[in-house]
Motif scaffolding. Structure first.
Motif, PDB file in Angstrom:
ATOM      1  N   ILE A  16       0.856  -1.190   0.000  1.00 55.03           N
ATOM      2  CA  ILE A  16       0.000   0.000   0.000  1.00 55.03           C
ATOM      3  C   ILE A  16       0.886   1.232   0.000  1.00 55.03           C
ATOM      4  O   ILE A  16       1.837   1.336   0.766  1.00 55.03           O
ATOM      5  N   SER A  17       0.557   2.167  -0.863  1.00 53.67           N
ATOM      6  CA  SER A  17       1.312   3.413  -0.955  1.00 53.67           C
ATOM      7  C   SER A  17       0.506   4.528  -0.282  1.00 53.67           C
ATOM      8  O   SER A  17      -0.367   5.146  -0.900  1.00 53.67           O
ATOM      9  N   PHE A  18       0.789   4.771   0.988  1.00 53.19           N
ATOM     10  CA  PHE A  18       0.056   5.808   1.714  1.00 53.19           C
ATOM     11  C   PHE A  18       0.462   7.178   1.199  1.00 53.19           C
ATOM     12  O   PHE A  18       1.636   7.459   1.001  1.00 53.19           O
ATOM     13  N   THR A  19      -0.524   8.026   0.965  1.00 49.26           N
ATOM     14  CA  THR A  19      -0.275   9.311   0.320  1.00 49.26           C
ATOM     15  C   THR A  19      -0.703  10.521   1.141  1.00 49.26           C
ATOM     16  O   THR A  19      -0.226  11.623   0.894  1.00 49.26           O
ATOM     17  N   ASP A  37      -4.707   7.590  -0.942  1.00 45.98           N
ATOM     18  CA  ASP A  37      -5.680   8.420  -1.669  1.00 45.98           C
ATOM     19  C   ASP A  37      -5.637   8.177  -3.175  1.00 45.98           C
ATOM     20  O   ASP A  37      -6.511   8.613  -3.893  1.00 45.98           O
ATOM     21  N   SER A  38      -4.613   7.472  -3.653  1.00 48.21           N
ATOM     22  CA  SER A  38      -4.461   7.266  -5.089  1.00 48.21           C
ATOM     23  C   SER A  38      -5.244   6.059  -5.603  1.00 48.21           C
ATOM     24  O   SER A  38      -5.442   5.917  -6.797  1.00 48.21           O
ATOM     25  N   SER A  39      -5.709   5.189  -4.708  1.00 50.96           N
ATOM     26  CA  SER A  39      -6.456   4.013  -5.153  1.00 50.96           C
ATOM     27  C   SER A  39      -7.951   4.240  -4.975  1.00 50.96           C
ATOM     28  O   SER A  39      -8.374   5.119  -4.238  1.00 50.96           O
ATOM     29  N   THR A  40      -8.735   3.410  -5.626  1.00 49.22           N
ATOM     30  CA  THR A  40     -10.184   3.523  -5.493  1.00 49.22           C
ATOM     31  C   THR A  40     -10.675   2.955  -4.163  1.00 49.22           C
ATOM     32  O   THR A  40     -11.752   3.293  -3.705  1.00 49.22           O
ATOM     33  N   VAL A  41      -9.861   2.122  -3.522  1.00 48.86           N
ATOM     34  CA  VAL A  41     -10.240   1.509  -2.253  1.00 48.86           C
ATOM     35  C   VAL A  41     -10.119   2.498  -1.092  1.00 48.86           C
ATOM     36  O   VAL A  41     -10.872   2.429  -0.130  1.00 48.86           O
ATOM     37  N   LYS A  42      -9.174   3.419  -1.169  1.00 48.65           N
ATOM     38  CA  LYS A  42      -8.933   4.413  -0.107  1.00 48.65           C
ATOM     39  C   LYS A  42      -8.622   3.737   1.227  1.00 48.65           C
ATOM     40  O   LYS A  42      -9.248   4.002   2.251  1.00 48.65           O
ATOM     41  N   THR A  43      -7.637   2.852   1.216  1.00 47.52           N
ATOM     42  CA  THR A  43      -7.229   2.121   2.411  1.00 47.52           C
ATOM     43  C   THR A  43      -6.836   3.081   3.513  1.00 47.52           C
ATOM     44  O   THR A  43      -6.123   4.056   3.277  1.00 47.52           O
ATOM     45  N   ARG A  44      -7.281   2.794   4.745  1.00 44.85           N
ATOM     46  CA  ARG A  44      -6.957   3.622   5.917  1.00 44.85           C
ATOM     47  C   ARG A  44      -6.140   2.814   6.906  1.00 44.85           C
ATOM     48  O   ARG A  44      -6.473   1.671   7.202  1.00 44.85           O
ATOM     49  N   LEU A  45      -5.110   3.453   7.441  1.00 48.29           N
ATOM     50  CA  LEU A  45      -4.299   2.863   8.503  1.00 48.29           C
ATOM     51  C   LEU A  45      -4.400   3.768   9.721  1.00 48.29           C
ATOM     52  O   LEU A  45      -3.970   4.927   9.681  1.00 48.29           O
TER      53      LEU A  45
END
Length: 91
Positions: A16-19, A37-45
């Motif tokens: 994951i590339s956190f932005t 923020d660059s992916s459509t999933v919007k992964t949160r850590l």
């Protein structure tokens, strides 16, 4: 949290590339997250909780600086690996 702890937390998710660093408010809780923020999933850590809005603002500034520092180091590492790979192929 210091930079080493922040870096260790981010490195737990190498794909994951956190932005971005964001604040998420739930009633009286102020939670700080790193997101991709660059992916459509919007992964949160989840990174931590802040005491109030002012504390959250300070943490966001610090974490944003650390995230930029971390991402720059990762890009430099990737570029170094690419250069080594290219030089090995050209030999």
């Amino acid at each position: 949290m210091n930079f080493t702890q922040f870096e260790a937390r981010i490195k737990q998710w190498p794909t994951i590339s956190f932005t971005t660093i964001i604040l998420s408010r739930h009633h009286n809780d102020h939670e700080i997250y790193a997101i991709d923020d660059s992916s459509t999933v919007k992964t949160r850590l989840f990174l931590c909780q802040a005491e109030d809005e002012n504390h959250a603002s300070l943490l966001i500034k610090q974490f944003t600086f650390w995230l930029m520092k971390f991402n720059a180091a990762q890009r430099a590492l990737q570029e170094d690996k690419a250069c080594v790979k290219i030089s090995l192929l050209s030999e």
